[in-house]
Design a protein around this motif. Structure first.
Motif, PDB file in Angstrom:
ATOM      1  N   SER B  93       1.731 -13.183  -1.460  1.00 13.93           N
ATOM      2  CA  SER B  93       2.589 -11.994  -1.532  1.00 13.93           C
ATOM      3  C   SER B  93       4.070 -12.356  -1.356  1.00 13.93           C
ATOM      4  O   SER B  93       4.938 -11.684  -1.910  1.00 13.93           O
ATOM      5  N   ASP B  94       4.366 -13.417  -0.610  1.00 20.66           N
ATOM      6  CA  ASP B  94       5.769 -13.809  -0.412  1.00 20.66           C
ATOM      7  C   ASP B  94       6.409 -14.397  -1.664  1.00 20.66           C
ATOM      8  O   ASP B  94       7.631 -14.507  -1.756  1.00 20.66           O
ATOM      9  N   TYR B  96       6.718 -13.028  -4.332  1.00 16.31           N
ATOM     10  CA  TYR B  96       7.539 -11.981  -4.951  1.00 16.31           C
ATOM     11  C   TYR B  96       8.967 -12.027  -4.414  1.00 16.31           C
ATOM     12  O   TYR B  96       9.905 -11.591  -5.068  1.00 16.31           O
ATOM     13  N   LEU B 114      10.564   0.073 -12.404  1.00 19.80           N
ATOM     14  CA  LEU B 114      10.675  -1.116 -11.558  1.00 19.80           C
ATOM     15  C   LEU B 114      10.457  -0.793 -10.091  1.00 19.80           C
ATOM     16  O   LEU B 114      10.453  -1.689  -9.247  1.00 19.80           O
ATOM     17  N   ARG B 115      10.306   0.482  -9.796  1.00 18.69           N
ATOM     18  CA  ARG B 115      10.109   0.890  -8.407  1.00 18.69           C
ATOM     19  C   ARG B 115       8.755   1.541  -8.233  1.00 18.69           C
ATOM     20  O   ARG B 115       8.321   2.338  -9.059  1.00 18.69           O
ATOM     21  N   HIS B 116       8.102   1.189  -7.128  1.00 25.64           N
ATOM     22  CA  HIS B 116       6.808   1.787  -6.821  1.00 25.64           C
ATOM     23  C   HIS B 116       6.988   3.238  -6.414  1.00 25.64           C
ATOM     24  O   HIS B 116       7.804   3.535  -5.535  1.00 25.64           O
ATOM     25  N   THR B 117       6.247   4.138  -7.063  1.00 21.99           N
ATOM     26  CA  THR B 117       6.370   5.551  -6.704  1.00 21.99           C
ATOM     27  C   THR B 117       5.021   6.121  -6.286  1.00 21.99           C
ATOM     28  O   THR B 117       4.855   7.322  -6.156  1.00 21.99           O
ATOM     29  N   GLY B 118       4.047   5.245  -6.107  1.00 20.58           N
ATOM     30  CA  GLY B 118       2.697   5.709  -5.775  1.00 20.58           C
ATOM     31  C   GLY B 118       2.404   5.680  -4.292  1.00 20.58           C
ATOM     32  O   GLY B 118       3.293   5.814  -3.453  1.00 20.58           O
ATOM     33  N   LYS B 119       1.128   5.457  -4.006  1.00 16.34           N
ATOM     34  CA  LYS B 119       0.628   5.496  -2.633  1.00 16.34           C
ATOM     35  C   LYS B 119       1.368   4.527  -1.715  1.00 16.34           C
ATOM     36  O   LYS B 119       1.723   3.418  -2.121  1.00 16.34           O
ATOM     37  N   VAL B 120       1.572   4.969  -0.485  1.00 16.26           N
ATOM     38  CA  VAL B 120       2.179   4.116   0.543  1.00 16.26           C
ATOM     39  C   VAL B 120       1.217   4.116   1.731  1.00 16.26           C
ATOM     40  O   VAL B 120       0.708   5.171   2.092  1.00 16.26           O
ATOM     41  N   PRO B 121       0.952   2.944   2.324  1.00 13.63           N
ATOM     42  CA  PRO B 121       0.050   2.926   3.484  1.00 13.63           C
ATOM     43  C   PRO B 121       0.527   3.919   4.550  1.00 13.63           C
ATOM     44  O   PRO B 121       1.720   4.037   4.801  1.00 13.63           O
ATOM     45  N   ALA B 122      -0.424   4.623   5.157  1.00 10.19           N
ATOM     46  CA  ALA B 122      -0.097   5.728   6.062  1.00 10.19           C
ATOM     47  C   ALA B 122       0.849   5.313   7.180  1.00 10.19           C
ATOM     48  O   ALA B 122       1.800   6.025   7.489  1.00 10.19           O
ATOM     49  N   ALA B 123       0.618   4.163   7.782  1.00 13.00           N
ATOM     50  CA  ALA B 123       1.439   3.722   8.910  1.00 13.00           C
ATOM     51  C   ALA B 123       2.899   3.605   8.466  1.00 13.00           C
ATOM     52  O   ALA B 123       3.814   4.029   9.173  1.00 13.00           O
ATOM     53  N   ARG B 128       8.380   5.868   7.921  1.00 14.87           N
ATOM     54  CA  ARG B 128       9.442   6.314   7.021  1.00 14.87           C
ATOM     55  C   ARG B 128       9.854   7.749   7.331  1.00 14.87           C
ATOM     56  O   ARG B 128      11.027   8.084   7.385  1.00 14.87           O
TER      57      ARG B 128
END
Lengths: 358, 169
Positions: B93-94, B96, B114-123, B128
């Motif tokens: 993953s690093d 990236y 180019l930007r993620h607009t989907g699911k985000v981990p709950a924590a 955020r």
């Protein structure tokens, strides 16, 4: 318990029905997930992969949604076991080739399954009969949310879920439906449809996914773009495209019946003739002829043949499922003979097709 | 048509690459295409794009290819650009972060954005939201103080303190 005892028998499996299952054989959503800072499976050395499996497998096994489950390391499964799983579409052919350091967990309903250390650390899949993409997404979203509390997912606020291949980056989602499109193939419209789908950035593949032939007129349509759109947006977009393809297939069938009924009946009648009378037949020929038989069922030409029976025959004539019915190891030639025997037997009570009453 | 690289053999492999609005064509003979690893066109073009160096179709091609690359190596997993070029996949993953240069050029050809607009981990999502809430409260506090609305300001200060205590770091 071994995998063969765990899996429901084909006759039961094929009783499952879903919306639009006249054309849509099944729906699937898969998510790619990885653990932070740990090498992706293809780059990880064997000890790393084993450690990853040791960390991931128990976490997956402990999920409430996976109770009860079947869980195994890929090196504990025989090539035959793996082929059965491929034919049931529970694992990819790539995953079937994996050995030590990879694993597989499947729930009782065979609706959720997790491949560990395939191309990504986790490939979570949700499967349903017919067109049920939203239901697949809901189930997998819930499973993934439970799992994220137990595993340290690689996630970047900007790029989303980080995946081994940048083509899966972001949502890590692949939404796909398996479609039976004999009408579009017979009408020679399929290339136009595939091109149109490609233009909308959807991939069209064969029966067993990437790099496989569209045997039996079965096509898998899936999204390719995973970044820059949310999961529900992707599902919405592909659902629209799928509904259009379904409509095109129904139209193609209606037009064929109206303009070239004899061509259609000829295809179906000949397919029945061969399937019901052959003494040796390959799996490829079987699939292509069975596709026409299914079209005949859809058109009402076989009064006594249900689609669930067809589903069962389709599954049972695949190489590993055929082998499973015999204790001794069959060679390819013997399989072709046994396949023909089985088809003759199954179709003995099925009267020859009659043109549909209009 | 002769091969762009060796300029001797008949070109049998023709690659067309579209980057942004520029189109480039490369013609290679079978031997040179093998040497360049053009077995899998997909991973080939991906790698070229990622490395930000498309094959020049002009005279400079052979020399440019001969210059040794200064290799970037992922500090976490040891993956190199050459590895990516070969596999079309990252090492961890690093990567990236390690190979961030040129990444967006490549992603543009693959994805809708180019930007993620989907699911985000709950924590992460909760963290955020907490940050967002804190910002809003701070603003309201400043406004309350400016308006000499001290009763509300005191309340807001307490609320901010509670929020900060709940979420350390």
């Amino acid at each position: 318990m071994n995998i063969h005892e765990f899996l429901v028998p084909p006759a039961v499996f094929c009783q499952r029905t879903g919306p639009q299952d006249r054309i849509v054989m099944s729906s699937r959503v898969r998510l790619a997930r990885n653990l932070r800072k740990l090498p992706f499976p293809a780059w990880a050395k064997k000890p790393d992969r084993l450690r990853l499996l040791e960390a991931i497998q128990p976490a997956v096994e402990s999920l409430p949604q996976m109770q009860p489950h079947f869980s195994a390391a890929m090196d504990d499964l025989t090539p035959f076991d793996k082929q059965i799983l491929v034919e049931r579409h529970l694992i990819s052919r790539e995953h079937a080739a994996k050995g030590a350091g990879s694993g597989f967990v499947l729930n009782r309903e065979e609706s959720l399954c997790v491949m560990i250390n395939e191309e990504d650390h986790l490939r979570i899949q949700s499967l349903r009969p017919g067109l049920q993409l939203k239901a697949c997404w809901q189930a997998i979203d819930e499973l993934d949310s439970t799992l994220e509390a137990k595993l340290d997912y690689a996630f970047s606020p900007e790029l989303g879920y980080l995946t081994a291949c940048p083509t899966n980056l972001g949502t890590g989602i692949r939404v796909s439906a398996m479609l039976h499109l004999p009408g579009l193939v017979l009408a020679e419209e399929i290339t136009r449809i595939i091109n149109a789908a490609n233009k909308l950035n959807f991939a069209v593949r064969g029966l067993y996914g990437e790099g496989t032939e569209a045997l039996g007129n079965v096509f898998q349509v899936s999204n390719q773009m995973t970044l820059g759109e949310s999961e529900p947006q992707i599902i919405e977009r592909i659902s629209k495209a799928l509904n259009q393809i379904i409509e095109e297939e129904e139209n193609a069938r209606a037009i064929l019946l109206e303009k070239k009924p004899k061509v259609v009946f000829n295809h179906i009648g000949r397919a029945y003739g061969i399937l019901a009378n052959a003494h040796t037949i390959s799996s490829k020929e079987t699939m292509n002829l069975l596709s026409l038989l299914r079209l005949g069922i859809d058109l009402g030409m076989f009064a006594s043949l249900e689609r669930s029976q067809w589903d069962e025959i389709f599954l049972l004539t695949q190489p590993a499922h055929l082998q499973k019915q015999f204790t001794e190891k069959l060679g390819a030639d013997e399989r072709d003979i046994h396949r023909a025997d089985m088809l003759r037997d199954r179709l003995r009570a099925v009267p020859r097709p009659l043109p549909p009453k209009s | 048509m002769l091969c762009n690289v060796c300029k001797q053999n008949e070109a049998k492999v023709h690659l067309t690459q579209i980057i942004g609005d520029k189109m480039q064509k490369v013609d290679l003979c079978e031997e040179c295409s093998k040497e360049k690893g053009v077995g899998d066109p997909a991973s080939y073009s991906l790698a070229e794009l990622l490395l930000g160096q498309s094959l020049p179709a002009d005279e400079a091609a052979p020399e440019a290819a001969a210059v040794p690359e200064t290799e970037t190596k992922c500090p976490t997993c040891g993956y190199t650009q050459a590895d990516f070029k070969k596999a079309g996949r990252f090492g961890c993953s690093d990567c990236y972060v390690t190979f961030a240069d040129g990444l967006s050029t490549m992603l543009k050809t693959m994805h809708k954005g180019l930007r993620h607009t989907g699911k985000v981990p709950a924590a992460l999502q909760q963290a955020r939201e907490a940050v967002q809430k804190l910002k809003t409260l701070q603003k309201r506090l400043e406004k309350a103080v400016a308006e000499e609305n001290f009763e509300e300001a005191a309340q807001l200060r307490d609320e901010i303190k509670r929020l900060k205590d709940k979420a350390p770091a």
